[in-house]
Design an enzyme around this catalytic site. Structure first.
Site, mmCIF file in Angstrom:
data_model
loop_
_atom_site.group_PDB
_atom_site.id
_atom_site.type_symbol
_atom_site.label_atom_id
_atom_site.label_comp_id
_atom_site.label_asym_id
_atom_site.label_seq_id
_atom_site.Cartn_x
_atom_site.Cartn_y
_atom_site.Cartn_z
ATOM 1 N N ASP A 131 44.581 9.465 12.699
ATOM 2 C CA ASP A 131 45.331 9.696 11.473
ATOM 3 C C ASP A 131 44.589 10.688 10.582
ATOM 4 O O ASP A 131 43.416 10.999 10.812
ATOM 5 C CB ASP A 131 45.549 8.369 10.749
ATOM 6 C CG ASP A 131 46.682 8.423 9.747
ATOM 7 O OD1 ASP A 131 47.635 9.195 9.967
ATOM 8 O OD2 ASP A 131 46.632 7.688 8.750
ATOM 9 N N HIS A 176 53.589 3.353 0.098
ATOM 10 C CA HIS A 176 54.764 4.150 0.468
ATOM 11 C C HIS A 176 56.042 3.304 0.540
ATOM 12 O O HIS A 176 57.054 3.670 -0.074
ATOM 13 C CB HIS A 176 54.526 4.874 1.792
ATOM 14 C CG HIS A 176 53.742 6.135 1.657
ATOM 15 N ND1 HIS A 176 54.206 7.243 1.000
ATOM 16 C CD2 HIS A 176 52.504 6.467 2.105
ATOM 17 C CE1 HIS A 176 53.311 8.205 1.042
ATOM 18 N NE2 HIS A 176 52.255 7.763 1.697
ATOM 19 N N SER A 180 47.266 13.317 2.775
ATOM 20 C CA SER A 180 45.933 12.838 3.148
ATOM 21 C C SER A 180 45.164 13.841 3.994
ATOM 22 O O SER A 180 43.927 13.837 3.982
ATOM 23 C CB SER A 180 46.041 11.511 3.911
ATOM 24 O OG SER A 180 46.483 10.480 3.070
#
Length: 666
Positions: free
Chosen positions: A302, A463, A238
């Site tokens: 993040d 995930h 990402s």
């Protein structure tokens, strides 16, 4: 259109083809985008927006006992056929890079690092063999905050080691007249077409095989596809995929707004200017400095949200990333920051803030932020100050647990302020996005704004193979898109706003049938063949039991008899029962306690899906969850400039097209 920017004159194409080299094959490399002992960053085939800022670094490597030759040089020349090239010049002239750029280079630096050349060496090193790695000695020089204002194609040449050369072609794209005041970039992290198809299947009514209602994404007028591979690997993460959207440059796994070099510091790598930074310094003639908003259901530090405002090689430097927003070089200081990640803002119970700093106080006192920490305070806010809303100590809880299985919220000390209590009053995604739009509109209606809004747990639930929770968060994203379009229309901003919906990367998820869980559960754990017979394919893949009777966009019940036979191509050893995990997120695999290896080895979790069928791993033994995949992701577009996003495009093109729509550059 942006694709028309590339210059295709025969002479120019010939010059480029003589320089360009194919990417090196193999799984391991000394340094990304540096196949030779001489490295140039930005590398070959990089594209820039005219006038954007970027750093340049060169490195010269020598392996084992050899030493790098410190006598090297860097030149640049504009190739014939480029825009505004002097037609009377018979031959392009290479110029010393420092003189040409008028940027003083850094003092020459040196350092060492090590790498493994292939899989055999890597796994030996992982098992403790200190002789398996190859040592590299480096000499390096950097140029900071370079600009190329004139569009065209440039050749950059590093000469080193007595005659060796590394050449790179850089393309500088022109700027354009502004087409829209505002851009909303929705990112369904990890979202693929197959996931959207599955989300539609479980949420929309259908008769005779035809849907009678469609998702909000389905109704966008423009659809395109985005290629996601990274600078030096097939599969992206990402960080560098989101960075491609925010900079127009490829990068390597874990990197945010930089080309990763080999130096020890994670903060000195060559930077690329971000959309948010360009928007903040936009000239008055192009509308003046615009607003910036960041909304995420992950930690605000993040990878995807941090890509909007941060520069670092290592996405895990989260404490420093919080500091970069308000204290970095020319910090973005976004107007709206909403999401999780509270533990990096304080040093109380569970806190991990940089140097123990109270960043709630710092954001408030130094930058004037209004700070809110729960849903009620968020919805109540009507002011014009910048807004910082942090609602969880880590990633926000997913839609399923916030709205259906609420008891699961009580099990963790997730309060964002460090009280040690659970966070029981978190906002939904649409609450945050609409409030973010309100603040941006109050602060920047005249200048316009850019909002990045991420539904992070589509990825975070894929995930651990928790498909129900992933699809629920995708449906929450879709519902938020619908509410956003309504808000824009009510506030007369719909004709001035480009909306994009895409993903940063993919997962290899798909649906291959339906499952009769009642029949599945009727057999003992040892009767796996019979359990597998509960999966219906082709003519027996009947419709699942999900129904949305109340019309809120979500199934009324998730614990149903007929479910989806779904999965991914990349998974660890685990058990699968095709049913909702009521008591919390799935944990498919755990670390083995019997392995003789120095690295972790995973085995099926004995406490999850205990009555499921066994599925042998398709991943290496050190992977405990599913991983990303290569497939293209969709991009939906609506509003001014949306036509630019049709067709197949590289992820770096998304940046250049947004920049074109907003009139950024120079």
């Amino acid at each position: 259109m942006v694709k028309a920017i590339s210059f295709t004159l025969l002479s120019l194409a010939t010059a480029i083809s003589a320089v360009a080299a194919l990417d090196p094959i193999g799984q391991f490399k000394r340094l990304g985008a540096c196949p030779t002992l001489g490295c140039v960053f930005p590398p070959d085939n990089a594209e820039f927006l005219a006038g954007s800022h970027f750093d340049v670094r060169v490195e010269v490597h020598a392996e084992n006992d050899a030493k790098p030759n410190t006598a090297y040089s860097l030149t640049i020349e504009k190739l014939k056929g480029s825009q505004k090239e002097n037609k009377h010049d018979s031959k392009p002239k290479a110029v010393d890079f420092s003189k040409w750029s008028k940027v003083k280079p850094s003092a020459q630096e040196s350092w060492d690092f090590a790498y493994t050349k292939d899989a055999a060496a890597y796994w030996k090193a992982q098992d403790g063999d200190k002789t398996a790695s190859t040592n590299v000695h480096v000499a390096s020089t950097a140029w900071r905050k370079v600009q190329i204002k004139e569009p065209g194609t440039y050749k950059v040449v590093l000469k080193y080691n007595n005659g060796k050369k590394t050449e790179a072609i850089w393309t500088v794209n022109p700027t354009h007249k502004r087409k829209a005041k505002n851009v909303i970039l929705f990112i369904g992290d990890g979202m693929t077409t197959a996931m959207i198809t599955a989300a539609r299947l479980i949420s929309k009514p259908h008769t005779s095989g035809k849907y009678t209602k469609h998702m909000n994404m389905d109704q966008f007028p423009v659809l395109g596809h985005v290629m996601t591979q990274s600078l030096d690997s097939l599969i992206t993460d990402s960080a560098n995929s989101a960075s491609a959207y925010n900079t127009g440059h490829k990068s390597s796994a874990g990197a945010l707004g930089v080309y990763p070099d080999s130096s020890l510091s994670p903060f000195d790598d060559p930077k690329q200017e971000l959309i948010a930074e360009l928007l903040r310094r936009r000239s008055k003639k192009n509308g003046g400095a615009g607003g910036v908003g960041i909304v995420t259901t992950a930690e605000v530090q993040d990878a995807t949200p941090a890509a909007v405002y941060s520069h670092t090689r290592n996405r895990d430097e989260k404490a420093t990333i919080v500091d970069q927003m308000i204290h970095g070089a020319n910090p973005v200081v976004a107007d709206v920051i909403l999401g999780g990640g509270g533990k990096y803002f304080h040093s109380k119970t569970g806190g991990k803030s940089l140097n123990g700093t109270d960043y709630y106080a710092a954001y408030s006192k130094e930058r004037g932020y209004k700070v809110v920490n729960d849903r009620d305070a968020l919805l109540k806010y009507k002011g014009k100050d910048p807004l910082l809303g942090i609602f969880h100590s880590t990633n926000m809880d997913v839609w399923m647990d916030r709205n259906v299985y609420k008891e699961n919220l009580k099990s963790t000390p997730s309060d964002p302020t460090g009280t040690g209590l659970p966070a029981l009053n978190q906002p939904n995604f649409d609450d945050m996005v609409i409030k973010g739009l309100e603040v941006l509109d109050r602060r920047h209606r005249k200048e316009g704004w850019f909002l990045m809004a991420e539904a992070a747990s589509v990825d975070k639930m894929m995930h651990p193979l928790d498909y129900d929770r992933a699809l629920a968060d995708l449906l929450e994203l879709d519902k938020t898109i619908g509410k956003t379009k309504e808000w824009l229309k009510r506030n007369k901003l719909d004709k001035d706003t480009l909306i994009l919906v895409t993903a940063d990367h993919a997962h290899s998820f798909d649906v291959y049938g339906s499952v009769d869980t009642q029949y599945f559960n009727s057999f003992s754990d040892s009767e796996e063949l019979e359990k597998r017979n509960s999966i219906g394919t082709y003519e027996n893949s009947g419709w699942p039991s999900y129904v949305d009777a109340n019309g809120d966009g979500f199934p009324d019940s998730w614990d149903v008899r007929y479910t989806l036979a779904a999965g991914t191509a990349a998974f660890p050893t685990h058990r699968e029962d095709f049913q909702i995990s009521i008591n919390g997120t799935r944990v498919p695999a755990v670390i083995s306690t019997t392995s003789h290896h120095h690295y972790p080895v995973y085995e099926a979790n004995p406490k999850f899906d205990v009555h499921g069928i066994n599925k042998g791993a398709t991943l290496g033994s050190s992977e405990g969850v599913g991983v990303h995949s290569l497939q293209d992701v969709p991009v939906f577009a609506s509003g001014p400039g949306s036509n630019l996003f049709a067709g197949v495009q590289d992820n770096t093109e998304i940046f250049h097209k947004i920049a074109e729509v907003l009139g950024l550059g120079n």
